[in-house]
Design a protein around this motif. Structure first.
Motif, short mmCIF file in Angstrom:
data_model
loop_
_atom_site.label_atom_id
_atom_site.label_comp_id
_atom_site.label_asym_id
_atom_site.label_seq_id
_atom_site.Cartn_x
_atom_site.Cartn_y
_atom_site.Cartn_z
N THR A 1 0.85 -1.19 0.00
CA THR A 1 0.00 0.00 0.00
C THR A 1 0.89 1.24 0.00
OG1 THR A 1 -1.81 -1.09 1.19
CG2 THR A 1 -1.73 1.30 1.28
N VAL A 2 0.62 2.17 -0.88
CA VAL A 2 1.35 3.43 -0.93
C VAL A 2 0.71 4.40 0.07
CG1 VAL A 2 1.84 5.48 -2.33
CG2 VAL A 2 2.18 3.18 -3.28
N ILE A 3 1.54 5.02 0.92
CA ILE A 3 1.08 6.01 1.89
C ILE A 3 1.65 7.37 1.50
CG2 ILE A 3 0.89 6.63 4.31
CD1 ILE A 3 -0.34 3.93 3.70
N LEU A 4 0.77 8.35 1.38
CA LEU A 4 1.17 9.71 1.03
C LEU A 4 0.75 10.67 2.13
CD1 LEU A 4 -0.31 9.54 -2.58
CD2 LEU A 4 2.12 9.39 -2.04
N VAL A 5 1.62 11.63 2.43
CA VAL A 5 1.29 12.72 3.33
C VAL A 5 1.44 14.02 2.56
CG1 VAL A 5 1.93 13.95 5.44
CG2 VAL A 5 2.01 11.45 5.39
N ASP A 6 0.31 14.70 2.35
CA ASP A 6 0.29 15.91 1.52
C ASP A 6 0.97 15.67 0.18
OD1 ASP A 6 -1.11 17.49 3.33
OD2 ASP A 6 0.72 18.07 4.40
N GLY A 7 0.71 14.48 -0.40
CA GLY A 7 1.23 14.15 -1.72
C GLY A 7 2.61 13.57 -1.76
N VAL A 8 3.32 13.51 -0.62
CA VAL A 8 4.69 12.99 -0.58
C VAL A 8 4.67 11.56 -0.05
CG1 VAL A 8 6.98 13.29 0.44
CG2 VAL A 8 5.66 15.29 -0.28
N ARG A 9 5.30 10.65 -0.77
CA ARG A 9 5.32 9.25 -0.37
C ARG A 9 6.23 9.07 0.84
NH1 ARG A 9 5.97 3.73 -3.68
NH2 ARG A 9 4.78 4.88 -5.25
N ILE A 10 5.71 8.40 1.87
CA ILE A 10 6.49 8.12 3.07
C ILE A 10 6.68 6.61 3.21
CG2 ILE A 10 5.58 10.18 4.21
CD1 ILE A 10 3.91 8.24 5.99
N GLY A 11 7.57 6.22 4.12
CA GLY A 11 7.77 4.81 4.40
C GLY A 11 9.23 4.44 4.44
N SER A 12 9.50 3.21 4.82
CA SER A 12 10.85 2.69 4.95
C SER A 12 11.21 1.88 3.72
CB SER A 12 10.96 1.81 6.20
OG SER A 12 12.16 1.08 6.22
N ALA A 13 12.36 2.17 3.13
CA ALA A 13 12.83 1.38 1.99
C ALA A 13 13.45 0.07 2.44
CB ALA A 13 13.85 2.19 1.19
#
Length: 634
Positions: A116-128
């Motif tokens: 699942t892709v998570i975006l905060v104000d359009g910016v992708r967040i998460g751990s690579a």
């Protein structure tokens, strides 16, 4: 550890970007520009969805399976977390390694937590490294709105959007000055405090906020036989700040800066590796320090009456630090770090052709790892180009998307999607969609010592769904049947690449408002399985039912929430087999009393029947607990 410095490279996310384009509502160029400004400065876009096709679209016209949660609904959550909110939505299931702000995972339509892709104000967040975002680190108090897009969406959002996309919008600006504060207390030492100011000074709109949460907690691991079991209470504390500045240069041009910083410190049961102090599970104080930095700068421009362009620069950092101490004297027993930095870049152009919209997007992203673990490869670059066409006729509409991603490790991938809807009556629409998605392996899956496999290849999938939507006055209902075939599925528990995983299911949802009463309900059937062994995917229930009922009596709003989840499977303690996690039902009740136009009191009791249940094997969850808060707005 690297500092959050914005690369000179221009970035741009069409999500925050496109907020100004409501072409279908505009009659002239001037009206379109005014609509753009009004939409961007509104505190609640209740009738518009952005995530579904990267264009602002009336929710009644959306083709995809989407749910929107606005601030008025979030205000009733109390001390709950973002994960608690997501767990009430159709097509969404969660897991949590303990209570409160412990490590969590979200599953959309039976897909794994990394899909699942998570975006905060359009910016992708998460751990690579892990491939998953730290959703427990997102402060609910600083969120204005949540949009959940269910279904494969790599054609719109690139790698990882196998199960769908969740976009978080932080608190927005107001047209006049607004000061707000909230404070709450609850069981297990829960405390909450928030302050915010929003408004506008001439052409500059602003929103500034701060929040603080903490709790003494409960023991994270409930099974004494678990290797990490420690009967101590595991608490947490979290602090976050956010800011949004929007400057209107003229009706055709706007600049927006959005920033969010969140620090979470939570205890867990675990042991250091290596272990120089020879600590055991009962004398170890393990602490996780999770930090999120999120920053974006966008320029929204309308160069022609039919042409809107958005340029945004963004960076996101996911920092995870674990430290281990001896409980008797506080001696330091080791640490490890897993940090990810994402620099993102794209440029979206939307051209109105009558009622239709043609969009062209160029996107660039770099994922970089900084860790105490020595990964063989520590960075990857992704570039992409997208073209989409949104068509709207009298009785039917369609969306066609074509996207090509080039991954510096795995080469090029082309994905497509085609969606269409036909109006059977003014209230009923039939919808259908088909498309492809893909997911590149995470750095852990490829290179983590003793676990990684550099021979892994990207997972690729084909999805199909069909459904009906009903909207009339205060009634709405939706039914969706879907199947998503994932080729080369990588099992997250053992890193084995299976030939195929089939994610199939049904989502039903409905809601209505009759006078002072409001009711919403959803039912999900999910049966994701790997082939050819026909095993269920872990931690996902076949049947989930959610019900929420609300009654307004004068200035008091009473609400009841009911949840039922059937059993799930999870790895046993030795990882040599599986255990069945029992089905459970939860009942929450509460009331929101508007004491005055400026002051509101919220009281809620969660898990009223004190039900014992687990979302991940051996990990505990809270029993009956109460929370009360006061909110002031002036």
């Amino acid at each position: 550890m690297k500092k959050s410095v914005l690369h000179a490279r221009v970035v741009a996310l069409g999500l925050t970007a496109s907020t100004g384009l409501l072409t279908q509502l505009a009659q002239t160029a001037q009206a379109q520009a005014q609509t753009q400004t009004q939409t961007q400065t509104s505190t609640s876009l209740q009738d518009v969805v952005i995530t579904a096709n990267r264009l602002p679209t009336k929710i009644t016209d959306v083709l995809a399976d989407v749910t929107v949660i606005d601030r008025s609904e979030l205000d009733l959550v109390g001390q709950g977390s973002l994960m608690d909110v997501l767990a009430t939505l159709p097509g969404v299931q969660i897991s949590r390694n303990g209570s409160y702000r412990s490590s969590s995972g979200v599953f959309l339509r039976g897909a794994t937590s990394s899909q699942t892709v998570i975006l905060v104000d359009g910016v992708r967040i998460g751990s690579a490294t892990s491939g998953t975002p730290a959703l427990e680190n997102l402060p609910l108090d600083r969120i204005e709105r949540i949009e959940v897009l269910r279904g494969a969406a790599s054609a719109l959002y690139g790698s990882d959007a196998v199960g769908g996309v969740i976009q978080i919008f932080t608190r927005d600006v107001e047209n006049k000055p607004v000061f707000s504060a909230n404070a709450g207390v609850g069981g297990a030492g829960q405390k909450q405090l928030g302050l915010a100011v929003r408004g506008r000074a001439g052409d500059l709109g602003y929103s500034l906020g701060w929040s603080r949460e903490k709790a003494d907690g409960i023991s994270v691991v409930e099974n004494p036989l678990a290797s990490s079991f420690n009967p101590d209470r595991d608490g947490f504390s979290a602090t976050s700040v956010d800011a949004k500045l929007r400057y209107t240069i003229n009706p055709q041009h706007q600049l927006q800066l959005s920033a969010l910083h969140s620090d979470t410190d939570y205890q867990f049961d675990g042991s250091a590796s290596p272990n120089p102090l020879k600590l055991n599970k009962t004398n170890t104080d393990a602490r996780a320090y999770s930090t999120l930095h999120n920053l974006s700068l966008s320029w929204q421009a309308q160069f022609l009456p039919i042409w809107t362009s958005t340029l945004t620069a963004g960076v996101a950092e996911d920092q995870s630090l674990s430290k281990y101490f001896r409980t008797t004297d506080g001696a330091f027993g080791g640490s490890n770090t897993f940090n990810t930095r994402r620099d993102q870049a794209s440029w979206q152009n939307d051209v109105s052709l009558g009622k239709d919209v043609l969009s062209v997007l160029l996107e660039q992203r770099r994922d970089e790892v900084d860790s105490s673990t020595n990964y063989a490869v520590k960075a990857r670059d992704i570039s992409a180009a997208l073209v989409s066409y949104a068509l709207r006729a009298d009785d039917w509409s369609a969306l066609a998307v074509l996207r090509h991603d080039k991954n510096s490790q795995f080469g090029g991938f082309t994905n497509w999607s085609l969606s269409a809807a036909y109006s059977l009556t003014p209230a009923w629409r039939a919808v259908a969609s088909s498309g492809t998605s893909f997911q590149a392996p995470s750095f852990n899956q490829l290179y983590f010592p003793g676990f990684g496999n550099p021979a892994l290849t990207p997972q690729q999938n084909r999805s199909n769904e069909i459904g009906v939507k009903f909207h009339q006055d205060v009634w709405h209902a939706e039914a969706t049947v879907y199947q998503n075939d994932v080729r080369g599925f990588i099992n997250p528990s053992n890193n084995v690449q299976s030939a195929l995983a089939i994610l199939r299911g049904v989502t039903l949802s409905a809601g209505w408002k009759l006078g002072a009463d409001q009711i919403s309900a959803s039912y999900d059937y999910a049966d994701p399985r790997t082939k050819p062994n026909n095993l269920r995917l872990l931690r996902i229930a076949r049947h989930v039912f959610n019900l929420r009922a609300q009654h307004q009596w004068n200035e008091v709003s009473f609400f009841t929430e009911l949840k039922y989840s059937s059993d799930r499977e999870d790895n046993n303690l030795s990882f040599s087999g599986r255990d069945t996690l029992a089905a459970y039902s939860l009942l929450n009740v509460g009331a929101n009393w508007q004491l005055s136009p400026q002051l509101a009191l919220l009281v809620r009791v969660n898990n009223l029947t004190d039900k014992h249940y687990v979302l991940a094997n051996t990990y505990s969850t809270p029993g009956r607990n109460a929370f009360a808060s006061l909110s002031w707005k002036y």
